[in-house]
Design an enzyme around this catalytic site. Sequence first.
Site, PDB file in Angstrom:
ATOM      1  N   HIS A 104      29.339  20.649  44.804  1.00 16.00           N
ATOM      2  CA  HIS A 104      30.441  20.855  43.850  1.00 16.00           C
ATOM      3  C   HIS A 104      31.702  21.228  44.612  1.00 16.00           C
ATOM      4  CE1 HIS A 104      28.968  24.905  44.754  1.00 16.00           C
ATOM      5  NE2 HIS A 104      30.197  25.323  44.473  1.00 16.00           N
ATOM      6  N   ASP A 131      35.021  23.971  44.045  1.00 12.62           N
ATOM      7  CA  ASP A 131      35.305  25.148  43.209  1.00 12.62           C
ATOM      8  C   ASP A 131      36.575  24.902  42.406  1.00 12.62           C
ATOM      9  OD1 ASP A 131      33.078  26.365  44.252  1.00 12.62           O
ATOM     10  OD2 ASP A 131      34.167  27.552  45.731  1.00 12.62           O
ATOM     11  N   ARG A 142      18.123  34.060  51.234  1.00  8.20           N
ATOM     12  CA  ARG A 142      19.546  34.026  51.593  1.00  8.20           C
ATOM     13  C   ARG A 142      20.354  34.625  50.460  1.00  8.20           C
ATOM     14  NH1 ARG A 142      23.745  30.094  50.901  1.00  8.20           N
ATOM     15  NH2 ARG A 142      25.358  30.584  52.439  1.00  8.20           N
TER      16      ARG A 142
HETATM   17  C1  LIG Z   1      35.656  31.122  37.574  1.00  8.54           C
HETATM   18  C2  LIG Z   1      34.581  30.374  37.695  1.00  8.54           C
HETATM   19  C3  LIG Z   1      34.380  29.323  38.704  1.00  8.54           C
HETATM   20  C4  LIG Z   1      32.926  28.922  38.513  1.00  8.54           C
HETATM   21  C5  LIG Z   1      32.758  29.070  37.055  1.00  8.54           C
HETATM   22  C6  LIG Z   1      33.380  30.449  36.839  1.00  8.54           C
HETATM   23  O1  LIG Z   1      33.627  30.622  35.505  1.00  8.54           O
HETATM   24  C7  LIG Z   1      32.444  31.536  37.367  1.00  8.54           C
HETATM   25  C8  LIG Z   1      31.428  31.015  38.330  1.00  8.54           C
HETATM   26  C9  LIG Z   1      31.973  29.916  39.228  1.00  8.54           C
HETATM   27  C10 LIG Z   1      30.848  29.047  39.767  1.00  8.54           C
HETATM   28  C11 LIG Z   1      30.128  29.631  41.000  1.00  8.54           C
HETATM   29  C12 LIG Z   1      29.035  28.651  41.440  1.00  8.54           C
HETATM   30  C13 LIG Z   1      29.549  27.206  41.512  1.00  8.54           C
HETATM   31  C14 LIG Z   1      30.356  26.847  40.246  1.00  8.54           C
HETATM   32  C15 LIG Z   1      30.740  25.373  40.243  1.00  8.54           C
HETATM   33  C16 LIG Z   1      29.586  27.300  39.033  1.00  8.54           C
HETATM   34  O2  LIG Z   1      28.818  26.640  38.352  1.00  8.54           O
HETATM   35  O3  LIG Z   1      29.909  28.612  38.756  1.00  8.54           O
HETATM   36  C17 LIG Z   1      31.546  27.772  40.160  1.00  8.54           C
HETATM   37  C18 LIG Z   1      32.531  27.524  39.005  1.00  8.54           C
HETATM   38  C19 LIG Z   1      33.690  26.633  39.399  1.00  8.54           C
HETATM   39  O4  LIG Z   1      34.303  26.855  40.454  1.00  8.54           O
HETATM   40  O5  LIG Z   1      33.954  25.702  38.646  1.00  8.54           O
HETATM   41  O1  LIG Z   2      25.844  30.212  48.562  1.00  4.91           O
HETATM   42  C1  LIG Z   2      26.679  29.499  49.086  1.00  4.91           C
HETATM   43  O2  LIG Z   2      26.780  29.379  50.300  1.00  4.91           O
HETATM   44  C2  LIG Z   2      27.643  28.695  48.236  1.00  4.91           C
HETATM   45  C3  LIG Z   2      28.057  29.404  46.988  1.00  4.91           C
HETATM   46  C4  LIG Z   2      29.113  28.669  46.239  1.00  4.91           C
HETATM   47  O3  LIG Z   2      29.483  27.566  46.576  1.00  4.91           O
HETATM   48  C5  LIG Z   2      29.740  29.272  45.053  1.00  4.91           C
HETATM   49  O4  LIG Z   2      29.328  30.383  44.647  1.00  4.91           O
HETATM   50  O5  LIG Z   2      30.673  28.640  44.509  1.00  4.91           O
HETATM   51 FE   LIG Z   3      31.296  26.910  45.481  1.00  9.74          FE
END
Ligand SMILES: C=C1C[C@]23C[C@@]1(O)CC[C@H]2[C@@]12CCC[C@@](C)(C(=O)O1)[C@H]2[C@@H]3C(=O)O
Ligand SMILES: O=C(O)CCC(=O)C(=O)O
Ligand SMILES: [Fe+2]
Length: 377
Positions: A235, A237, A302
Amino acid sequence: MSSRLSEAYKTRPVHLHHRHLDITSLQELPDSHAWSQVDEYSAAAGGLRRGDSFVSENVPVIDLHDPNVLQLIGHACKTWGVFQVINHGIPTSLLDKTESTSRNLFSLPIEQKLKASRSPDGISGYGFATISSFFSKLMWSEGFTIAGSPLDHFRQLWPQDYANHCDVIEEYDKEMKKLAGRMMWLMLDSLGITKRDVKWAGPKGKFEDACSAALRLNYYPACPDPDRAMGLAAHTDSTLLTILYQNSTSGLQVLKEGNGWVTVPPIPGGLVVIIGDLLHMMSNGSYTSVLHRAVVNRSKDRLSIACLYGPPTSVQISPFPKLVDPSHPPLYRPITWHEYLGTKAKHFNEALSSVRICSPDDSNFNDDFVCFPRKKA
Ligand SMILES: C=C1C[C@]23C[C@@]1(O)CC[C@H]2[C@@]12CCC[C@@](C)(C(=O)O1)[C@H]2[C@@H]3C(=O)O
Ligand SMILES: O=C(O)CCC(=O)C(=O)O
Ligand SMILES: [Fe+2]
């Protein structure tokens, strides 16, 4: 901590129809967690498959006291979209304390963790990553998101000693936000952007009090069949930038053109900085929001802690006018972080291209679709 971010999913709840299973004690990979495609994107980026060994380039490590820090950061943002920082000023003791609170959280019995579950229209709490809804298979990880005060959820988790854990998380959040503001200026400076160009950077121009952040604690237990499992699927961010602490177990990988998946090795005291989609848009595509994922391994668990840093949720984000001219037309339409999170929840890795301005004679127009084809597990 700001709670404004929590509003983002109210109008677009993310329903996950997955049952929670305690994966920590499993001796075999259940079918629910067995991915048939773990190497997607790799061939397209010119890389080899997982397990193949080859010499690849290394993700840059930047000393924030280096006199050339601006050039180093600008180059890393353009060529990698990710780098590690050292000499960042965050005390090791704070990183250790936060890791210890996170470990304590994930080692609680599953029934206890489920008491602090994330609701479908909420952001905070224990549960699957929001992107899980795009996959038929489950990821080999657990997660806990914190946006706003952790107090209510932490009271559920630790009825007796929630206060100490809250203090640790709040201190970590405060320090990470300060570092993220500092990183923002280093990245913007190297693009030639000044305080005058960013009206929403807050009264002191330091992004403090203006920006929101969410913390995501990720836990990846050791896995009996790591080659068929996925810790966190590929993904980008939806942030301006993400600062990631990873413990001493490696697992984070970034996709690099010509190299395929490249591991970001943990370095003692180092923090990983990942460019998010919003900074990519603001830089008019010059800084790359990097596709990344977390893989798991057989012998070690991890832990990672992500600080997902974004602008005030209702500010319109668009390419800086300074970076736009007739030969570099704006590539993205204006969008707020609030709206973009909703778009991501709907379109996942096609969210960025859905915001891209459509121009029939833009030969790069379809690039994002080529880079991020949506894949089912
Ligand atoms: C602010 C945010 C970015 C995120 C979605 C969220 O609401 C909180 C969690 C974030 C996260 C972390 C893991 C990867 C990700 C793609 C997910 O599913 O939750 C990211 C979201 C994002 O960056 O779109
Ligand atoms: O655990 C990791 O190294 C990646 C975590 C991550 O990509 C996220 O929290 O958006
Ligand atoms: Fe990420």
